[in-house]
Design an enzyme around this catalytic site. Structure first.
Site, mmCIF file in Angstrom:
data_model
loop_
_atom_site.group_PDB
_atom_site.id
_atom_site.type_symbol
_atom_site.label_atom_id
_atom_site.label_comp_id
_atom_site.label_asym_id
_atom_site.label_seq_id
_atom_site.Cartn_x
_atom_site.Cartn_y
_atom_site.Cartn_z
ATOM 1 N N ASP A 26 9.245 2.962 -0.030
ATOM 2 C CA ASP A 26 8.173 3.622 0.709
ATOM 3 C C ASP A 26 8.324 3.218 2.172
ATOM 4 O OD1 ASP A 26 5.949 4.655 1.836
ATOM 5 O OD2 ASP A 26 4.503 3.648 0.508
ATOM 6 N N LYS B 253 3.900 9.061 8.939
ATOM 7 C CA LYS B 253 3.603 8.450 10.241
ATOM 8 C C LYS B 253 4.521 8.958 11.378
ATOM 9 C CE LYS B 253 0.750 4.892 8.366
ATOM 10 N NZ LYS B 253 0.844 4.266 7.073
ATOM 11 N N TYR C 59 0.851 -1.191 0.000
ATOM 12 C CA TYR C 59 0.000 0.000 0.000
ATOM 13 C C TYR C 59 0.882 1.235 0.000
ATOM 14 C CZ TYR C 59 -3.455 3.465 1.577
ATOM 15 O OH TYR C 59 -4.267 4.571 1.676
#
Ligand SMILES: *Cc1c(COP(=O)(O)O)cnc(C)c1O
Length: 431
Positions: A237, A265, A142
């Site tokens: 990522d 995050k 994702y």
């Protein structure tokens, strides 16, 4: 009716599905989501006053637990100086310095407001830099909700992807190639079938988004070599893994240096921050240094940079945090595996650092197809059994757990006790 149920009923009238991000709606496990009121350290308190030990930590950002003094103090100090200027500030420079120092591959960096923004921008830069259109991603990884990433795999490694969501055009889909994770032959075949057309290979170097999946030995290094050989930008990522698996992320842990990295995050300490960075010659393509356009009204926001800088400085100055997280998470993951075995369930537990997943399947899980073999109804029963015992897990089999420094030995024992009872309950076994 509980206050949570009441709020969810109201929310469903007002917000699509009642939530502002789909997984929160508990659809994968059934039941209604819990609305939260406050949190401190390891503990969440919901709007009805129930308490839970948090094993999600806002999907990763709260690595120091909730409301850590070091981050709250920094935000409190920044607060009276107004909330946004739309002009450059000192902390943006300091945060950039720290990121470049901490993340091995990053020579220049741009701040944005979310992980999605970071990945969308990074692939634009990779395309601008290479002059190529296609990207290659791995099934089950994702990368946020950008159009280019919402592409399902075709029937084979060489077929074009199809849109995974209405609203994503065929045109976008045809530029996204997908192959299985941990499958170097499939990557080689995709490169061979699209010569000099692939701008970037984007990957979660350790996957958190199909449950925790570990890169096979040599997999990341082989990708590095293939990208170098074919002039493809290797993009890690690390929105999830950055500052979590090591101070310098998965690239530091595995010793493989990508060309570009995306972050999010943990970088914001709980406020909205993302970043993308990497080789100076690639990042110099970004406006106003170069021609690849990317901008943001609230990018580098004073409060968000205060929170992020405080959390990253703490991690930078306290590398022992990573040893503590490793030890705590090893006890949780090993204990979970052992309990499952004792109950006659040879379930797979994958772990790297402070992330782990219990897969409800006895088969090894090395890619999305493996993960899909899990017994999802049993996971749903387990999730609710844990919740009723005050353990807040990710409400989906296809997510990892994120451990914070607030998980004490006592809380490990509490989790393991609940795990034993809940696994038995979910499978109708008596203890
Ligand atoms: C969470 C995540 C994103 C998206 O970040 P948002 O801040 O939710 O937009 C991108 N990539 C990975 C690997 C993620 O885990």
């Amino acid at each position: 009716m509980t206050t949570s149920e009441n709020l969810f009923a109201r929310a469903q009238e007002l917000i699509p599905g009642g939530v502002n991000s789909p997984v929160r709606a508990f659809r994968a496990v059934g039941g209604a989501p819990i609305f939260m009121q406050s949190a401190e350290g390891a503990w969440l308190t919901d709007v009805d006053g129930n308490k839970y030990v948090d094993f999600i930590n806002s999907w990763g950002p709260m690595i120091l637990g909730h409301a850590p003094a070091v981050v709250l103090d920094a935000v409190r100090e920044a607060l009276p100086h107004s909330l946004s200027y739309g002009a450059p500030t000192r902390r943006e420079v300091e945060l950039a310095e720290l990121l470049i120092e901490m993340v091995p591959s990053v020579e220049k960096v741009r701040l944005v407001n979310s992980g999605t923004e970071a990945t969308m921008s990074a692939i634009r830069v990779a395309r601008g830099y290479t002059g190529r259109d296609k990207i290659l991603k791995f099934e089950g990884c994702y990368h946020g909700h950008g159009d280019s990433f919402l592409i399902a795999a075709g029937s084979g490694a060489l077929t074009l992807g199809a849109p995974d969501s209405p609203g994503v055009t065929e045109g976008v889909a045809k530029d996204t190639l997908t192959v299985p994770y941990n499958d170097i032959p499939a990557v080689k075949a995709a490169i061979a079938a699209n010569p000099e057309q692939i701008a970037t290979i984007i990957i979660e170097p350790v996957v958190g988004n199909m449950g925790l999946v570990v890169p096979a030995p040599g997999f990341l290094a082989e990708l590095r070599a293939l990208c170098t050989e074919h002039g493809i930008v290797l993009l890690f990522d690390e929105v999830m893994t950055g500052f979590r698996l090591a101070p310098g992320g998965a690239q530091q842990l595995f010793g493989v240096t990508p060309d570009l990295t995306t972050l999010g995050k943990i970088i914001g300490g709980g406020l909205p921050v993302g970043a993308y960075g990497g080789r100076a010659d690639i990042m110099n393509q970004v406006a106003p240094a170069g021609k690849v356009y990317q901008a943001g009204t609230l990018s580098g926001n004073p409060l968000a940079t205060a929170a992020g800088l405080a959390q990253l400085r703490y991690l930078h100055e306290h590398p022992e945090v990573y040893e503590q997280l490793e030890a705590t998470t090893a006890r949780l993951a090993d204990g979970t595996r052992q309990i499952a075995q004792e109950l006659g369930l040879n379930y797979t537990v994958n772990r790297v650092g402070s992330m782990f997943s219990l897969f409800f399947t006895a088969e090894p899980v090395n890619n999305l197809e493996d993960a899909k073999k899990a017994d999802l109804p049993a996971f749903g029963r387990y999730f609710h059994a844990m919740l009723s015992r005050g353990i807040y897990l990710a409400p989906s089999q296809f997510e990892a757990l994120f451990i914070s420094t607030s998980i004490t030995d006592e809380l490990v024992e509490k989790y393991l006790g609940a795990c034993r009872e809940s696994l038995a309950e979910a499978h109708g076994l008596s203890l």
